[in-house]
Design a protein around this motif. Structure first.
Motif, mmCIF file in Angstrom:
data_model
loop_
_atom_site.group_PDB
_atom_site.id
_atom_site.type_symbol
_atom_site.label_atom_id
_atom_site.label_comp_id
_atom_site.label_asym_id
_atom_site.label_seq_id
_atom_site.Cartn_x
_atom_site.Cartn_y
_atom_site.Cartn_z
ATOM 1 N N ASN A 84 5.281 -1.908 10.564
ATOM 2 C CA ASN A 84 4.713 -0.623 10.183
ATOM 3 C C ASN A 84 5.117 0.374 11.279
ATOM 4 O O ASN A 84 5.745 1.377 10.993
ATOM 5 C CB ASN A 84 3.190 -0.773 10.042
ATOM 6 C CG ASN A 84 2.518 0.430 9.418
ATOM 7 O OD1 ASN A 84 3.143 1.464 9.235
ATOM 8 N ND2 ASN A 84 1.246 0.311 9.102
ATOM 9 N N ARG A 139 -9.975 9.140 10.300
ATOM 10 C CA ARG A 139 -9.983 7.913 9.520
ATOM 11 C C ARG A 139 -9.254 6.832 10.326
ATOM 12 O O ARG A 139 -8.174 7.069 10.858
ATOM 13 C CB ARG A 139 -9.267 8.118 8.187
ATOM 14 C CG ARG A 139 -9.101 6.836 7.362
ATOM 15 C CD ARG A 139 -7.788 6.122 7.661
ATOM 16 N NE ARG A 139 -7.639 4.876 6.901
ATOM 17 C CZ ARG A 139 -6.575 4.100 6.951
ATOM 18 N NH1 ARG A 139 -5.555 4.418 7.718
ATOM 19 N NH2 ARG A 139 -6.514 2.999 6.235
ATOM 20 N N ASP A 165 -5.172 -3.114 1.061
ATOM 21 C CA ASP A 165 -4.779 -4.323 1.811
ATOM 22 C C ASP A 165 -5.804 -5.453 1.671
ATOM 23 O O ASP A 165 -5.457 -6.606 1.412
ATOM 24 C CB ASP A 165 -4.574 -3.990 3.296
ATOM 25 C CG ASP A 165 -3.262 -3.258 3.568
ATOM 26 O OD1 ASP A 165 -2.399 -3.211 2.667
ATOM 27 O OD2 ASP A 165 -3.093 -2.732 4.691
ATOM 28 N N PHE A 208 -6.722 2.600 3.022
ATOM 29 C CA PHE A 208 -5.581 3.524 3.008
ATOM 30 C C PHE A 208 -5.492 4.287 1.683
ATOM 31 O O PHE A 208 -5.140 5.461 1.656
ATOM 32 C CB PHE A 208 -4.290 2.739 3.258
ATOM 33 C CG PHE A 208 -3.073 3.604 3.327
ATOM 34 C CD1 PHE A 208 -2.818 4.373 4.445
ATOM 35 C CD2 PHE A 208 -2.191 3.666 2.246
ATOM 36 C CE1 PHE A 208 -1.698 5.185 4.504
ATOM 37 C CE2 PHE A 208 -1.071 4.479 2.304
ATOM 38 C CZ PHE A 208 -0.823 5.234 3.434
ATOM 39 N N ARG A 229 1.882 4.093 15.964
ATOM 40 C CA ARG A 229 0.999 5.019 15.253
ATOM 41 C C ARG A 229 0.814 6.321 16.040
ATOM 42 O O ARG A 229 0.713 6.301 17.263
ATOM 43 C CB ARG A 229 -0.353 4.354 14.988
ATOM 44 C CG ARG A 229 -0.212 3.013 14.291
ATOM 45 C CD ARG A 229 -1.547 2.352 14.033
ATOM 46 N NE ARG A 229 -2.269 2.968 12.934
ATOM 47 C CZ ARG A 229 -2.112 2.634 11.658
ATOM 48 N NH1 ARG A 229 -1.265 1.677 11.309
ATOM 49 N NH2 ARG A 229 -2.825 3.239 10.721
ATOM 50 N N MET A 286 -8.220 2.439 10.221
ATOM 51 C CA MET A 286 -8.164 1.267 9.361
ATOM 52 C C MET A 286 -9.496 0.528 9.498
ATOM 53 O O MET A 286 -10.268 0.767 10.426
ATOM 54 C CB MET A 286 -6.992 0.366 9.761
ATOM 55 C CG MET A 286 -5.650 0.994 9.426
ATOM 56 S SD MET A 286 -4.271 -0.137 9.674
ATOM 57 C CE MET A 286 -4.030 0.007 11.439
ATOM 58 N N GLY A 293 0.791 -1.226 0.000
ATOM 59 C CA GLY A 293 0.000 0.000 0.000
ATOM 60 C C GLY A 293 0.821 1.274 0.000
ATOM 61 O O GLY A 293 0.386 2.309 -0.505
ATOM 62 N N LEU A 294 2.025 1.231 0.582
ATOM 63 C CA LEU A 294 2.810 2.460 0.740
ATOM 64 C C LEU A 294 3.647 2.721 -0.510
ATOM 65 O O LEU A 294 3.770 1.866 -1.380
ATOM 66 C CB LEU A 294 3.667 2.363 2.010
ATOM 67 C CG LEU A 294 2.792 2.319 3.277
ATOM 68 C CD1 LEU A 294 3.593 1.952 4.508
ATOM 69 C CD2 LEU A 294 2.059 3.647 3.475
ATOM 70 N N ASN A 337 -1.005 7.203 11.822
ATOM 71 C CA ASN A 337 -0.040 6.326 11.162
ATOM 72 C C ASN A 337 1.336 6.623 11.745
ATOM 73 O O ASN A 337 1.536 7.659 12.379
ATOM 74 C CB ASN A 337 -0.046 6.563 9.647
ATOM 75 C CG ASN A 337 -0.758 5.455 8.887
ATOM 76 O OD1 ASN A 337 -0.350 4.303 8.911
ATOM 77 N ND2 ASN A 337 -1.843 5.817 8.220
ATOM 78 N N PHE A 353 3.409 -5.443 10.305
ATOM 79 C CA PHE A 353 3.018 -5.852 8.954
ATOM 80 C C PHE A 353 3.113 -7.376 8.907
ATOM 81 O O PHE A 353 3.987 -7.963 9.553
ATOM 82 C CB PHE A 353 4.010 -5.319 7.910
ATOM 83 C CG PHE A 353 3.797 -3.895 7.460
ATOM 84 C CD1 PHE A 353 2.532 -3.400 7.168
ATOM 85 C CD2 PHE A 353 4.895 -3.058 7.280
ATOM 86 C CE1 PHE A 353 2.362 -2.097 6.720
ATOM 87 C CE2 PHE A 353 4.734 -1.745 6.831
ATOM 88 C CZ PHE A 353 3.465 -1.269 6.553
ATOM 89 N N SER A 401 -1.015 -4.437 7.070
ATOM 90 C CA SER A 401 -1.006 -4.240 8.516
ATOM 91 C C SER A 401 -1.866 -5.329 9.151
ATOM 92 O O SER A 401 -2.756 -5.880 8.498
ATOM 93 C CB SER A 401 -1.597 -2.871 8.870
ATOM 94 O OG SER A 401 -0.807 -1.838 8.334
HETATM 95 C C1 TK8 Z 1 -0.638 0.221 3.786
HETATM 96 C C2 TK8 Z 1 -1.452 0.188 5.078
HETATM 97 C C3 TK8 Z 1 -1.135 1.387 5.929
HETATM 98 C C4 TK8 Z 1 -1.809 1.299 7.297
HETATM 99 C C5 TK8 Z 1 -3.080 2.077 7.159
HETATM 100 O O1 TK8 Z 1 -1.171 -0.670 2.907
HETATM 101 O O2 TK8 Z 1 -3.986 1.604 6.458
HETATM 102 O O3 TK8 Z 1 -3.192 3.147 7.762
HETATM 103 O O4 TK8 Z 1 -1.030 1.842 8.326
HETATM 104 O O5 TK8 Z 1 0.182 1.639 6.015
HETATM 105 O O6 TK8 Z 1 -1.242 -1.037 5.747
#
Ligand code: TK8
Length: 337
Positions: free
Chosen positions: A151, A175, A78, A198, A154, A177, A39-40, A215, A242, A96
């Motif tokens: 990851n 927001r 994801d 994401f 946060r 996840m 995703g990143l 994040n 992750f 994640s």
């Molecule tokens: C990236 C995600 C992302 C995660 C989120 O695919 O969704 O906020 O922290 O970094 O897994």
């Protein structure tokens, strides 16, 4: 078994010639293609880790396995990528744990707020028995968990006000996840959380659909959130691992030797990724300030109040997940300290 192998080969040999037969690279010399998506973006340590995985696999398989890397959600978010792995239409992704919990609910235990005191402790727990037991559980979902990457811790950002006290969360649209524990934890803190993939987050902040998000610093900086967010606080509220995973239909079609190569590569690339990631998370807070964001520190007193506010949510999920698994995680944390 034959149909599983056909699925694996049919979807993984697009670039190779003559893959009519249902056998893998060992038998006929075909090149196996591993499509690995995250995703990143390409600046993030998550991607550097993927490049390392590619290097190791291609080198050790003598070119018999080729890894194609995709970043920035090019192959989807994801959840979508995990579903593609289940179907065998993509081979690797590194989500994640929060979205993983929608497939195997026990993964939520690693997302308990304020669980891990440090990355080092997280490593020991995740790489130890209980972490490995949860990776095993992914097989029930047609996924193979090969390693934990990082990851990280946060931190909350928003465009409205500095977050310094528990009350500062009140009414903020954040927001989260797509994970119920995260949702309920932010409600308990007083925020107004809204789950979102994401891949949609930057636009949502830009358009003001949400006031903020949370994040690790590396993501906040490297994804350019300073352009659309004014405030950052060191809430450190949740540690996100992750999960490096592979499509089970694909993995099952590999020879034992090939399985060993991808397993080792996922672990070694993970060590490298964790190191880079820790450096990045240390470096990028000051970069965020340089980019114009206001940094606010959470006092120990306020952090204690936040911990207390989310306790009922943790209790509820501990019961749902099963006290034996949760206790095993607590014991492993204790032992690692
Ligand atoms: C990236 C995600 C992302 C995660 C989120 O695919 O969704 O906020 O922290 O970094 O897994």
């Amino acid at each position: 078994i034959l149909s599983v192998m056909l699925v694996a080969c049919g979807t993984s040999n697009e670039t190779s010639q003559g893959n009519e037969s249902a056998s893998n690279g060992e038998a006929n010399g075909d090149v196996l293609t591993i499509r690995a998506g995250i995703g990143l973006n390409s600046e993030h340590p998550q991607y550097k880790g993927l490049e390392k995985f590619k290097e190791l696999v291609e080198e050790r398989s003598g070119g018999q396995m080729v890894v194609e890397t995709y970043h920035s959600g090019q192959l989807g978010d994801d959840r979508l990528m995990m579903e593609a792995l289940q179907l065998g239409s993509q081979e690797v992704t590194v989500p994640s744990t929060a979205p993983v919990a929608n497939f195997v609910s026990e993964f939520s235990v690693f997302d308990f707020p304020f669980l891990f005191p440090s990355s080092d402790v997280a490593d020991e727990v995740l790489d130890g028995d209980v972490g490995q037991a949860l990776l095993q559980k992914l097989e029930e979902q047609n996924l193979v968990g090969l390693a934990f990457w990082e990851n990280g811790f946060r931190n909350v950002t928003n465009s409205k006000r500095p977050i310094e006290t528990l009350e500062d969360f009140n009414g903020l649209t954040l927001r989260t996840m797509e994970n119920d524990l995260h949702l309920e934890a932010f409600r308990a803190l007083g925020a107004n959380p809204t789950p979102m993939a994401f891949t949609e987050l930057f636009t949502a902040m830009q358009q003001g659909t949400v006031d903020g998000q949370e994040n690790p610093y590396a993501t906040i900086y490297l994804e350019g959130y300073a352009e659309v967010q004014n405030h950052v606080s060191n809430t450190n509220h949740i540690y996100s691992p992750f999960v490096f995973m592979m499509s089970k239909p694909f993995f099952d079609g590999l020879t034992e030797e090939q399985q060993e190569i991808v397993r080792e590569a996922a672990l070694e690339a993970g060590q490298y990724q964790r190191e880079l990631n820790r450096e990045a998370n240390e470096t990028y807070l000051s970069s965020l300030e340089e980019a114009g964001m206001t940094y606010t520190e959470i006092s120990e007193v306020e952090r204690m109040r936040m911990i207390e506010a989310v306790e009922p949510v943790i209790d509820k999920y501990a019961e749902q997940i099963g006290t034996d698994i949760v206790q095993a995680v607590y014991d492993a944390i204790e032992a690692a300290q």
